[in-house]
Design a protein around this motif. Structure first.
Motif, PDB file in Angstrom:
ATOM      1  N   TRP A 502     -13.013  -9.078 -12.026  1.00 11.80           N
ATOM      2  CA  TRP A 502     -12.185  -8.336 -11.094  1.00 11.80           C
ATOM      3  C   TRP A 502     -12.758  -8.290  -9.670  1.00 11.80           C
ATOM      4  O   TRP A 502     -13.843  -8.031  -9.498  1.00 11.80           O
ATOM      5  CB  TRP A 502     -12.310  -6.739 -11.413  1.00 11.80           C
ATOM      6  N   ASP A 503     -12.118  -8.807  -8.800  1.00 13.35           N
ATOM      7  CA  ASP A 503     -12.450  -8.925  -7.365  1.00 13.35           C
ATOM      8  C   ASP A 503     -12.068  -7.549  -6.479  1.00 13.35           C
ATOM      9  O   ASP A 503     -10.837  -7.352  -6.222  1.00 13.35           O
ATOM     10  CB  ASP A 503     -11.794 -10.143  -6.745  1.00 13.35           C
ATOM     11  N   THR A 504     -13.106  -6.630  -6.322  1.00 11.35           N
ATOM     12  CA  THR A 504     -12.685  -5.419  -5.735  1.00 11.35           C
ATOM     13  C   THR A 504     -12.050  -5.429  -4.298  1.00 11.35           C
ATOM     14  O   THR A 504     -11.123  -4.768  -4.087  1.00 11.35           O
ATOM     15  CB  THR A 504     -13.916  -4.325  -5.505  1.00 11.35           C
ATOM     16  N   ARG A 505     -12.330  -6.557  -3.725  1.00 10.22           N
ATOM     17  CA  ARG A 505     -11.606  -6.503  -2.306  1.00 10.22           C
ATOM     18  C   ARG A 505     -10.378  -6.885  -2.629  1.00 10.22           C
ATOM     19  O   ARG A 505      -9.363  -6.288  -1.684  1.00 10.22           O
ATOM     20  CB  ARG A 505     -12.376  -7.668  -1.576  1.00 10.22           C
ATOM     21  N   HIS A 506      -9.671  -7.822  -3.395  1.00  9.14           N
ATOM     22  CA  HIS A 506      -8.705  -8.301  -3.478  1.00  9.14           C
ATOM     23  C   HIS A 506      -7.704  -7.176  -3.925  1.00  9.14           C
ATOM     24  O   HIS A 506      -6.566  -6.885  -3.739  1.00  9.14           O
ATOM     25  CB  HIS A 506      -8.444  -9.646  -4.526  1.00  9.14           C
ATOM     26  N   ILE A 507      -8.190  -6.340  -5.317  1.00 12.53           N
ATOM     27  CA  ILE A 507      -7.398  -5.248  -5.743  1.00 12.53           C
ATOM     28  C   ILE A 507      -7.188  -4.079  -4.641  1.00 12.53           C
ATOM     29  O   ILE A 507      -6.173  -3.542  -4.347  1.00 12.53           O
ATOM     30  CB  ILE A 507      -8.459  -4.655  -6.907  1.00 12.53           C
ATOM     31  N   SER A 508      -8.365  -3.946  -3.820  1.00 14.10           N
ATOM     32  CA  SER A 508      -7.963  -2.805  -2.693  1.00 14.10           C
ATOM     33  C   SER A 508      -7.141  -3.296  -1.930  1.00 14.10           C
ATOM     34  O   SER A 508      -6.223  -2.484  -1.285  1.00 14.10           O
ATOM     35  CB  SER A 508      -9.615  -2.685  -2.053  1.00 14.10           C
ATOM     36  N   ASP A 509      -6.965  -4.417  -1.302  1.00 11.80           N
ATOM     37  CA  ASP A 509      -6.141  -5.267  -0.163  1.00 11.80           C
ATOM     38  C   ASP A 509      -4.599  -4.915  -1.190  1.00 11.80           C
ATOM     39  O   ASP A 509      -3.759  -4.748  -0.495  1.00 11.80           O
ATOM     40  CB  ASP A 509      -6.243  -6.677  -0.190  1.00 11.80           C
ATOM     41  N   PHE A 510      -4.443  -5.012  -2.505  1.00 10.81           N
ATOM     42  CA  PHE A 510      -3.041  -5.049  -2.969  1.00 10.81           C
ATOM     43  C   PHE A 510      -2.787  -3.551  -2.903  1.00 10.81           C
ATOM     44  O   PHE A 510      -1.357  -3.199  -2.694  1.00 10.81           O
ATOM     45  CB  PHE A 510      -3.273  -5.560  -4.394  1.00 10.81           C
ATOM     46  N   LEU A 511      -3.773  -2.482  -3.306  1.00 13.90           N
ATOM     47  CA  LEU A 511      -3.477  -1.235  -3.059  1.00 13.90           C
ATOM     48  C   LEU A 511      -2.973  -0.699  -1.682  1.00 13.90           C
ATOM     49  O   LEU A 511      -2.147   0.131  -1.697  1.00 13.90           O
ATOM     50  CB  LEU A 511      -4.458  -0.359  -3.883  1.00 13.90           C
ATOM     51  N   THR A 512      -3.691  -1.104  -0.730  1.00  5.56           N
ATOM     52  CA  THR A 512      -3.265  -0.598   0.571  1.00  5.56           C
ATOM     53  C   THR A 512      -2.418  -1.719   1.441  1.00  5.56           C
ATOM     54  O   THR A 512      -1.650  -0.985   2.167  1.00  5.56           O
ATOM     55  CB  THR A 512      -4.802  -0.432   1.329  1.00  5.56           C
ATOM     56  N   LYS A 513      -2.299  -2.782   1.143  1.00  2.00           N
ATOM     57  CA  LYS A 513      -1.334  -3.871   1.860  1.00  2.00           C
ATOM     58  C   LYS A 513      -0.154  -4.263   1.197  1.00  2.00           C
ATOM     59  O   LYS A 513       0.614  -5.015   1.706  1.00  2.00           O
ATOM     60  CB  LYS A 513      -2.458  -4.730   2.613  1.00  2.00           C
ATOM     61  N   GLY A 514      -0.481  -4.270  -0.422  1.00  2.00           N
ATOM     62  CA  GLY A 514       0.612  -5.052  -1.144  1.00  2.00           C
ATOM     63  C   GLY A 514       0.486  -6.393  -1.325  1.00  2.00           C
ATOM     64  O   GLY A 514       1.343  -7.071  -1.714  1.00  2.00           O
ATOM     65  N   THR A 515      -0.761  -6.992  -1.089  1.00  2.00           N
ATOM     66  CA  THR A 515      -1.160  -8.411  -1.182  1.00  2.00           C
ATOM     67  C   THR A 515      -2.238  -8.431  -2.024  1.00  2.00           C
ATOM     68  O   THR A 515      -3.386  -7.893  -2.006  1.00  2.00           O
ATOM     69  CB  THR A 515      -1.273  -9.065   0.304  1.00  2.00           C
TER      70      THR A 515
END
Length: 516
Positions: A502-515
């Motif tokens: 699990w890549d926390t940065r990528h997950i965070s980007d999806f939750l906040t930016k949708g990507t």
């Protein structure tokens, strides 16, 4: 008085979100980072995390423009929970769900839900509209004018998942204190004292250079039958959610004060989270309302009534409550519920506990800054009508069961003789008396506070934990683990679970930016 200890990060709250944060944080930060999780009960997930329907919700009920974080967290939380349960041999049953309309007015809402579901990442194969004939072919005992069938919906035991997450976190070095209640917290110029413990010498904590100072009351329970002194703090005879009391009246209790300091505080204390955030000068204009969800257990003769859970379009879709469902649980039981009964506290699981809180709650409402929002809400005639109907369903079993009888006409209230386990959600109210629709995160340089974290909070706990962990890592105050640095090999001799991928940065980007 015990010697004060210092931690880098303290997590307040041992629900599924707190346990998820502990797991991801312990993996992503460098070994030796002192992380502590504090839980007031004798076990994790004692409250809302175990007192729910046990559903992994598909994100078709969540408006992507108003409930963005909830919707995105649920959309990827499904797969993250599935991966975690598989790795830990926990049950994860993909059983699907029907959302039904019982009149023509509900059909428009179903089509809106379909649009939301597709916007939130569900495919046409996973979410389909069915006419009433197609519904009968799928579930012969259901009666409706139309329905949504979603196949991406599952059943789990969130209490078991939370306990397993915390075990993994402890194996990664996280420390845990059970049976420990927050008495006071000081952050620079701001402070909070639980008025229940006003006599505990509030000024005894000495000034020092750390950002957060906490005073805690730790409960040691010694069963009367053994009177053994070799018990651990917070070890209670019965910590199951079904027990309204955490210890028997014959047990002996010993209390001790503990003082801690920390560099950073994570507040995921559920129903108590807003009080703590107010203490640190945050979200001062907001108030919380608490709603108890009650259930009735169906007799075993009705286990084959449906294959899947049946929800209905709520009568008041503008409010964050659903009408009682027909719930198919992970253990095979069937239940009707929950309703949403207004109560006076986050732990008022029965009427006796609720009435004891009436006067303290009135006095608190007079003094706190969020009272204007409550006053405004209670001038809303539609909300008052809803609250009255929910109260009636608490007093009358027949009223409650008849709400599900609209789509399952075979149900007979006389067949239901046992109440299920009730749970409480805490909803955030803004200064204008409006329900805050989405997850509400506030913070400063020393803390982060998770407010309004209710359904589908358990579904999205792992991705939301990744969002919080990414936020902390970006502070640059805590060194990340070499395990998470690009190009480094993970120690393959230990089973750390799916956190390794699990890549926390990528997950965070999806939750906040949708990507991603």
């Amino acid at each position: 008085m015990s010697e004060r200890k210092h931690y880098h990060i303290v997590i307040i709250g041992g629900g599924i979100l707190g346990c998820s944060i502990a797991y991801l944080l312990s993996y992503n930060l460098r070994p030796g980072t002192r992380i502590l999780l504090i839980e007031q009960e004798g076990s994790p997930a004692f409250h809302a995390s175990s007192r729910n329907t046990g559903k992994v919700h598909a994100p078709f009920l969540y408006d992507p423009s108003k409930r963005k974080l909830f919707a995105r967290a649920a959309s990827i939380g499904f797969d993250m929970l599935s991966d975690y349960c598989q790795s830990r041999h926990l049950p994860f049953i993909k059983d699907g769900i029907l959302e039904v309309a019982t009149d023509e007015n509900g059909i428009a809402h179903l089509h809106r839900y379909i649009e939301w579901g597709y916007s939130n990442g569900l495919s046409q194969e996973e979410l389909q509209y069915l006419n009433k004939q197609e519904v009968v072919a799928l579930e012969p005992n259901v009666r409706c004018t139309g329905a949504i069938h979603c196949t991406k919906d599952a059943s789990v035991n969130y209490g078991e998942i939370a306990r397993c997450l915390l075990t993994d976190a402890r194996n990664l070095g996280c420390e845990v204190m059970f049976g420990t209640k927050l008495v006071s917290v000081k952050s620079r110029e701001l402070s909070y004292f639980d008025q229940s413990f006003v006599s505990l010498d509030q000024d005894s904590i000495q000034q020092h250079h750390h950002n957060i100072r906490l005073k805690l009351l730790q409960t040691w329970t010694i069963p009367e039958t053994t009177l053994s002194a070799s018990v651990k703090p917070g070890s209670f005879p019965d910590t199951s959610p079904e027990a309204d009391d955490t210890h028997s009246t014959t047990d002996k209790q010993r209390l001790s004060l503990v003082e801690l300091s920390a560099d950073y505080l994570i507040n995921v204390a559920g129903g108590a989270a807003l009080t703590i955030s107010h203490a640190m000068g945050l979200a001062k204009g907001f108030a919380a309302l608490h709603f108890r969800g009650e259930y009735w257990v169906a007799p075993s003769s009705l286990r084959d009534l449906t294959k899947m859970s049946i929800y209905s379009v709520p009568r008041y879709p503008e409010y964050p409550f659903l009408d009682p469902h027909w719930v198919v649980r992970i253990d095979g039981k069937r239940e009707v519920g929950p309703n949403a009964v207004l109560v006076f506290g986050p732990f008022a699981y029965n009427w006796h506990q609720n009435m004891r809180l009436v006067l303290p709650k009135i006095l608190q409402s007079i003094s706190e800054s969020g009272r204007l929002g409550r006053i405004s809400l209670f001038t809303d005639k539609k909300f008052v009508t809803l609250a009255f109907h929910e109260f009636r369903s608490s007093l009358s079993k027949r009223v409650m069961i008849n709400r599900a009888k609209r789509f399952l006409p075979i149900l007979d209230p006389s067949q239901f003789t046992k109440r299920g386990t009730s749970g409480i959600r805490s909803s955030l109210i803004d200064i204008n008396g409006k329900f805050v629709p989405d997850i509400f995160i506030v913070g400063n340089e020393d803390s982060v506070h998770m407010l309004n974290y209710n359904s589908p909070g358990a579904t999205g706990a792992l991705p939301v934990a990744a969002l919080i962990v990414d936020r902390i890592m970006k502070l640059g105050r805590f060194r990340t683990s070499i395990r998470t640095r690009s190009g480094e090999k993970v120690d393959s001799t230990r089973d750390l679970g799916p956190v390794t991928k699990w890549d926390t940065r990528h997950i965070s980007d999806f939750l906040t930016k949708g990507t991603l």
